[in-house]
Design a protein around this motif. Structure first.
Motif, PDB file in Angstrom:
ATOM      1  N   HIS A  95      31.470  49.188  28.142  1.00 47.12           N
ATOM      2  CA  HIS A  95      32.264  49.580  29.316  1.00 47.12           C
ATOM      3  C   HIS A  95      31.443  50.523  30.200  1.00 47.12           C
ATOM      4  CE1 HIS A  95      36.869  50.015  30.195  1.00 47.12           C
ATOM      5  NE2 HIS A  95      36.220  49.723  31.275  1.00 47.12           N
ATOM      6  N   GLN A 130      36.129  40.737  30.634  1.00 44.38           N
ATOM      7  CA  GLN A 130      36.642  41.832  31.475  1.00 44.38           C
ATOM      8  C   GLN A 130      35.508  42.720  31.985  1.00 44.38           C
ATOM      9  OE1 GLN A 130      39.713  40.595  32.137  1.00 44.38           O
ATOM     10  NE2 GLN A 130      39.979  42.755  32.565  1.00 44.38           N
ATOM     11  N   SER A 131      34.581  43.032  31.092  1.00 41.84           N
ATOM     12  CA  SER A 131      33.511  43.952  31.483  1.00 41.84           C
ATOM     13  C   SER A 131      32.686  43.382  32.633  1.00 41.84           C
ATOM     14  CB  SER A 131      32.590  44.237  30.293  1.00 41.84           C
ATOM     15  OG  SER A 131      33.330  44.848  29.253  1.00 41.84           O
ATOM     16  N   SER A 133      33.651  41.370  34.839  1.00 40.60           N
ATOM     17  CA  SER A 133      34.395  41.245  36.104  1.00 40.60           C
ATOM     18  C   SER A 133      34.028  42.406  37.026  1.00 40.60           C
ATOM     19  CB  SER A 133      35.901  41.167  35.863  1.00 40.60           C
ATOM     20  OG  SER A 133      36.425  42.428  35.527  1.00 40.60           O
ATOM     21  N   ALA A 134      33.633  43.549  36.436  1.00 41.97           N
ATOM     22  CA  ALA A 134      33.163  44.670  37.263  1.00 41.97           C
ATOM     23  C   ALA A 134      31.870  44.270  37.975  1.00 41.97           C
ATOM     24  CB  ALA A 134      32.929  45.904  36.394  1.00 41.97           C
ATOM     25  N   ASN A 137      32.387  41.665  40.824  1.00 38.83           N
ATOM     26  CA  ASN A 137      33.046  42.112  42.056  1.00 38.83           C
ATOM     27  C   ASN A 137      32.426  43.340  42.709  1.00 38.83           C
ATOM     28  OD1 ASN A 137      35.373  40.279  42.451  1.00 38.83           O
ATOM     29  ND2 ASN A 137      35.861  40.939  40.365  1.00 38.83           N
ATOM     30  N   PHE A 138      31.695  44.124  41.941  1.00 41.48           N
ATOM     31  CA  PHE A 138      31.238  45.403  42.490  1.00 41.48           C
ATOM     32  C   PHE A 138      29.735  45.633  42.330  1.00 41.48           C
ATOM     33  CE2 PHE A 138      35.660  45.937  40.930  1.00 41.48           C
ATOM     34  CZ  PHE A 138      36.288  46.028  42.165  1.00 41.48           C
TER      35      PHE A 138
ATOM     36  N   THR B  59      37.856  46.629  36.228  1.00 41.45           N
ATOM     37  CA  THR B  59      37.551  45.350  35.581  1.00 41.45           C
ATOM     38  C   THR B  59      38.754  44.431  35.820  1.00 41.45           C
ATOM     39  OG1 THR B  59      38.427  46.257  33.501  1.00 41.45           O
ATOM     40  CG2 THR B  59      36.043  46.327  33.795  1.00 41.45           C
ATOM     41  N   PRO B  60      38.848  43.862  37.023  1.00 35.94           N
ATOM     42  CA  PRO B  60      40.063  43.120  37.368  1.00 35.94           C
ATOM     43  C   PRO B  60      40.283  41.905  36.456  1.00 35.94           C
ATOM     44  CG  PRO B  60      38.599  43.382  39.293  1.00 35.94           C
ATOM     45  CD  PRO B  60      37.845  43.854  38.097  1.00 35.94           C
ATOM     46  N   LYS B 643      41.698  45.321  29.705  1.00 38.78           N
ATOM     47  CA  LYS B 643      42.682  44.573  30.498  1.00 38.78           C
ATOM     48  C   LYS B 643      43.655  45.504  31.222  1.00 38.78           C
ATOM     49  CE  LYS B 643      42.739  41.435  26.890  1.00 38.78           C
ATOM     50  NZ  LYS B 643      43.562  40.676  25.953  1.00 38.78           N
ATOM     51  N   ARG B 645      42.366  47.326  33.220  1.00 38.23           N
ATOM     52  CA  ARG B 645      41.627  47.089  34.470  1.00 38.23           C
ATOM     53  C   ARG B 645      41.048  48.332  35.125  1.00 38.23           C
ATOM     54  NH1 ARG B 645      46.541  43.510  36.607  1.00 38.23           N
ATOM     55  NH2 ARG B 645      47.560  44.870  35.114  1.00 38.23           N
TER      56      ARG B 645
END
Ligand code: SF4
Ligand code: SF4
Lengths: 180, 790
Positions: A95, A130-131, A133-134, A137-138, B59-60, B643, B645
């Protein structure tokens, strides 16, 4: 390797967790040779591995990557299997790593600067999904999944693979890397 | 040494004066700090201090926004939607909304209790939570008042409800647009959540005879194997004690505890055992569907929170009547509140109605035991269960085609088809292992293309281990009493207690309930104080050592090192957060009333407390975590926590982020990253343990304390990750910070890192970030520095 024999990792390119559909942009399915060439060409690549590399066959592949000089971010509990293998492996929390990779100021795991390409396998599926996804997008970093499962939040990903196909696919990626 | 009041000095630390504050009657009922009843931006500066150091990490789960009719908008790559919000802003807005949901849930629970208890006991019923002057620490710190009676909490809940409405308003399209300010508001909602919980638990402790700071509270039985299924069985599901209390009273009055089994699922269970020692605990929400499907319950009583949405449907299949007792969950059931009890029972026993909504507590108390006595024998004679018999089981496991669809739908990605294959060969062990890891969600049932009822198959195969599932939990004790804080304060200052670890939250564990037990056992043996609540407190009690003892039986329940405390249900989490306020107030003499920022600043810099919500699933758990964050308490969540987020992660490489002020003169001191993060996940328990040890570091640690904390950080990392932590040296300020047993070896390692060592004196002469200064008063708030005060 003979192209007829090349493993097709682009089938079953649907999120392994059925509900893991993030939006209109999802990873392009990719072949091992393509992922391998990207890794070979990257200026500053990073391989991330996690708690699902303890299986003997998978661990052997991590070591092969490391032996080709790829720096390894060992997240979760994976360092315990890697520390004695003479690799450029560093423990870090996934994370936190996701956060740092989004920061252009981050000096990297070895103080030599950030990364332009991240590849990964062997991390709890939903956790990694999930990790990254940061990152998706960023950050501007390219993310390529060479995991056993299709990861929609990567830029490119293998589809969902059988165990034997997964190991063979990793072999094909490694083949593209220059020997140290 | 127990110091009750005044000042004292510790040997060897002569220049540190420790003040044990005066609390209680001598203090006025007036605010002492600048922010009594803070509005939604009153504490924004404090929030900014946190957010600038602990950056939100998003973390969308979805790159889209579909909140308004402009959308769906694709926000991928942090694009803006039609309204102008980008993905960062939208993610922060979701974090706020999640917090509001959680805070509303606890507050509405508190409101229900307050209305009920004041009607029954009167507004003037005194607050009594045990041996404490500081009875309502969160209320004092946030509201600036010291409540004396339960009626004093009306303005408190009025305030929370008003603030939550204000916050909710900011989430409408066309309102707030800044991610940073959404996060400040989320922190506000988290703080309100703590307050709502405190009200709920204080009033129920005061009125209902719950244990009051009782370190020796008795044990309660827990597990799916504890009930005698030949007796009529009543199961209460949810969080609100009122209806179950009436049932327990009725059973008590009529001497029915040997005739009827009564137990709870989820936090209602905790509060039932706090109310009446005859009640038992089945387990967390993850046991809900499993237990219903077993067919053992004869009556299900629902109240609020963590009740499965399909409970009526599931119960109906097995002719288990559902009695809904709270307005928040009504399932479309007929309202029979005004009907005759016997008439309702007839309709439920005959199956004419699958369940009823009943809001009259007296009637609930009478109806439920009577109904159980009547329907129990009928149901048992029919042998109603959803689980397959032996023959059916064999046929079902043989049907599996290994398509993996169930695994792909399973939140824990469990290897179900492998267990099916093993069962075909008569090996049930893989299924027995799955039973512990399975969170009982039932998603696999829907996914199987050949219609195998997967959960039922798992549960059938695991009957042997389920029968053995019998543990013990020390009944929820409520608050930590002031005397305990006074006694333990010394150890906290000296650091002989390495930290306070609070295991809280739900059962969505990444790898089964056993992880929590394992981690607690490891950390308690290292003398951490372990506090727990809610479902985590239950799961800690589910396992036994080789002598057949649970952790609660092995370790006492006082707030001192190496002890294991269960505060109680979900709303008892407030006491865990409040403990840090008590340390600041009682131990350090900090003023509490209306003084959130100063207290939180103290906690952040000085109190080595960490929250762990390893299986957090709910919005409530996220709100609790965020509230703790605003109070300066770091929180670690399991991998599912991504999750949620949003996390708050520190960047140790950005040196300026770790500048603090020295409260004595306002000078800026660059400190080690402590605590390094405010909210972060870990992938596995092996990763979690050294992380917990690290998050207990505080800038104020003295050398003995730092050496002890460092010992555990290094040892846990070596034990579970097989390495020295890369950053251990950052936490070394001089040779006295080094663990004595390893001093020589560590000095050598420091020398290899380029530090200068005087080997004759065994002293570090160059290298550390800063020196130890035992009088150092770290603060992140400039106005709290003496210079500024002048
Ligand atoms: S019920 Fe258990 S096995 Fe089935 S999907 Fe849920 S967690 Fe997985
Ligand atoms: S979905 Fe059904 S058939 Fe497919 S692997 Fe799971 S149990 Fe077997």
């Amino acid at each position: 390797m003979n192209s007829e024999k090349a493993i097709d990792t682009t089938r079953q390119a649907v999120p392994f967790d059925t509900g893991n559909i993030p939006g209109p942009k999802m990873a392009r399915a990719t072949m091992p040779a393509v992922a391998g060439k990207m890794l070979a060409k990257a200026k500053r690549p990073l391989l991330i591995v996690g708690s699902e590399i303890h299986d003997e066959k998978v661990l052997a592949k991590v070591v092969d990557f490391g032996k080709r000089g790829i720096q390894i971010a060992a997240v979760g509990n994976s360092f315990s299997a890697l520390g004695d293998k003479g690799l450029d492996a560093h423990y870090i929390n996934m994370h936190a790593l996701a956060s740092y990779l989004c920061d252009p100021q981050w000096p990297g795991l070895d103080g030599k600067g950030g990364y332009d390409l991240v590849v990964f396998f062997g991390i709890t599926y939903y956790y990694m999904s999930q990790s990254i996804s940061a990152l998706k997008n960023f950050s501007k970093i390219k993310v390529v999944s060479i995991d056993k499962y299709y990861h929609p939040n990567a830029d490119m990903s293998f589809g969902n693979l059988r165990d034997d196909v997964f190991i063979a696919a990793l072999d094909e990626v490694i083949l593209q890397l220059p020997k140290k | 040494m127990i110091v009750k009041k005044g000042s004292f000095v510790i040997e060897g630390l002569e220049n540190v004066q420790i003040n044990i504050g005066k609390v209680g009657a001598e203090e006025e009922q007036i605010a002492q700090g600048p922010t009594p009843r803070p509005e939604i931006i009153s504490l924004r500066n404090w929030d900014y201090r946190l957010l600038d150091r602990y950056n939100p990490v998003y973390t969308p789960t979805s790159d889209m926004c579909d909140y308004c009719t402009y959308g769906k908008c694709d926000l991928t790559g942090n694009k803006e939607g039609a309204c102008g919000i980008d993905l960062e802003g939208q993610s922060a807005r979701q974090a706020l909304m999640t917090n509001i949901m959680g805070a509303a849930c606890h507050t509405a629970h508190g409101r229900h209790l307050l209305n009920y208890l004041t009607r029954k006991y009167g507004n003037d019923f005194p607050i009594d939570v045990g041996p404490s002057n500081l009875q309502a620490p969160l209320t004092e710190t946030i509201m600036g008042i010291q409540p004396k009676t339960i009626g004093d909490f009306f303005p408190v809940l009025d305030y929370v409800e008003e603030q939550l409405t204000q916050l909710m308003a900011t989430t409408n399209t066309g309102q707030e647009g800044s991610a940073r300010d959404f996060e400040s508001k989320a922190l506000h909602a988290g703080m309100l959540d703590l307050l709502g919980m405190e009200v709920a638990d204080i009033i129920q402790i005061s009125c209902l005879g719950f244990p009051k700071s009782d370190e020796k509270a008795p044990m309660a039985e827990i597990g799916m194997g504890i009930l005698d299924p030949t007796k009529p069985v009543v199961i209460c599901v949810g969080h609100n004690i009122v209806a179950p209390a009436y049932i327990l009273d009725y059973m008590d009055k009529n001497g029915q505890f040997d005739k009827i089994e009564i137990a709870g699922l989820c936090c209602t269970a905790h509060d039932m055992t706090r109310y009446n020692r005859n009640a038992k605990i089945i387990g967390s929400m993850t046991k809900e569907l499993k237990y219903i499907r077993s067919g053992i319950p004869d009556v299900l009583v629902t109240d609020e929170q963590c009740v499965r949405a399909d409970i009526l449907k599931e119960a109906q299949k097995l002719h288990i009547p559902v009695i809904a007792t709270n307005e928040k969950i009504t399932y479309g059931l007929p309202d029979r509140t005004n009907d005759n009890v016997d008439a309702i029972i007839d309709d439920l026993v005959s199956g004419k109605q699958a369940g009823v909504l009943l809001l009259d507590f007296e009637k609930i108390g009478e109806l439920v035991p009577k109904l159980a006595m009547k329907i129990g024998p009928i149901r048992k004679a029919k042998g109603l269960t959803a689980l397959p018999n032996e023959e059916e089981f064999k046929k079902l496991v043989a049907k599996c085609t290994k398509c993996l669809q169930c695994t792909r739908d399973c939140p824990e990605s469990l290897p179900i088809s492998d267990a099916m294959a093993a069962a075909v060969n008569g090996d049930l062990v893989p299924f027995e292992e799955l039973h512990d890891k399975c969170v009982g969600c039932g998603r696999c049932d829907y996914s199987c293309p050949v219609d195998i009822p997967v959960l039922n198959v798992i549960e059938k195969a695991a009957q042997r281990v389920i029968r053995e599932e019998k543990g013990k939990v020390r009944i929820g004790r409520g608050q930590i009493g002031d005397p305990e804080i006074r006694e333990e304060g010394r150890n906290l200052v000296l650091g002989t207690t390495p930290g306070v670890l609070a295991f809280v939250g739900c059962g969505n564990y990444p790898d089964g309930t056993k992880d929590v037990y394992d981690v607690v056992e490891e950390m308690i043996q290292r003398s951490y104080i372990i506090i727990s609540s809610g479902c985590a407190a239950m799961d800690i009690g589910m396992y036994k050592d080789k002598d057949g003892k649970t952790l609660y039986e092995r370790y006492p329940g006082r707030f001192i090192k190496g002890n294991l405390l269960n505060t109680g249900s979900c709303v008892s989490n407030a006491h865990i957060a409040a403990t840090t306020i008590k340390v600041a107030s009682i131990f350090a003499g900090r003023k509490t009333k209306g003084n959130w920022e100063e207290i939180a600043d103290y906690v952040l810099n000085r109190v080595g407390a960490v929250g762990i919500a390893w299986g957090a699933y709910s919005q409530k758990a996220f709100a609790i975590g965020t509230g703790c964050n605003r109070l300066g308490i770091p929180v670690v969540v399991g991998p599912h926590g991504t999750k949620y987020r949003r996390a708050f992660i520190g960047k140790p490489y950005r040196k300026d982020d770790w500048n603090v002020f020295d409260g004595r003169d306002g000078s800026v001191v660059n400190v080690e990253p402590a605590p390094e993060h405010l909210m972060i996940t870990a992938e596995t328990k092996e990763e979690m343990m050294p992380l917990l040890a690290k998050l207990c570091f505080r800038p104020s640690d003295n050398s003995l304390g730092r050496a002890i904390k460092l010992t555990h950080y290094i040892e846990l990392s070596e034990k579970y990750l097989k390495k020295m932590p890369d950053d251990w040296h950052i936490y070394v300020r001089n040779e006295a910070d080094l663990p004595v047993a390893k001093r020589e070896q560590l000095l050598k390692l420091l020398e290899q890192k380029g530090w200068k060592i005087d080997w004759e004196k065994k002293k570090i002469t160059e290298g550390p970030l800063r020196k130890v200064d035992v009088s150092f008063q770290p603060t992140n708030v400039p106005r709290l520095c003496k210079e500024a005060k002048k």
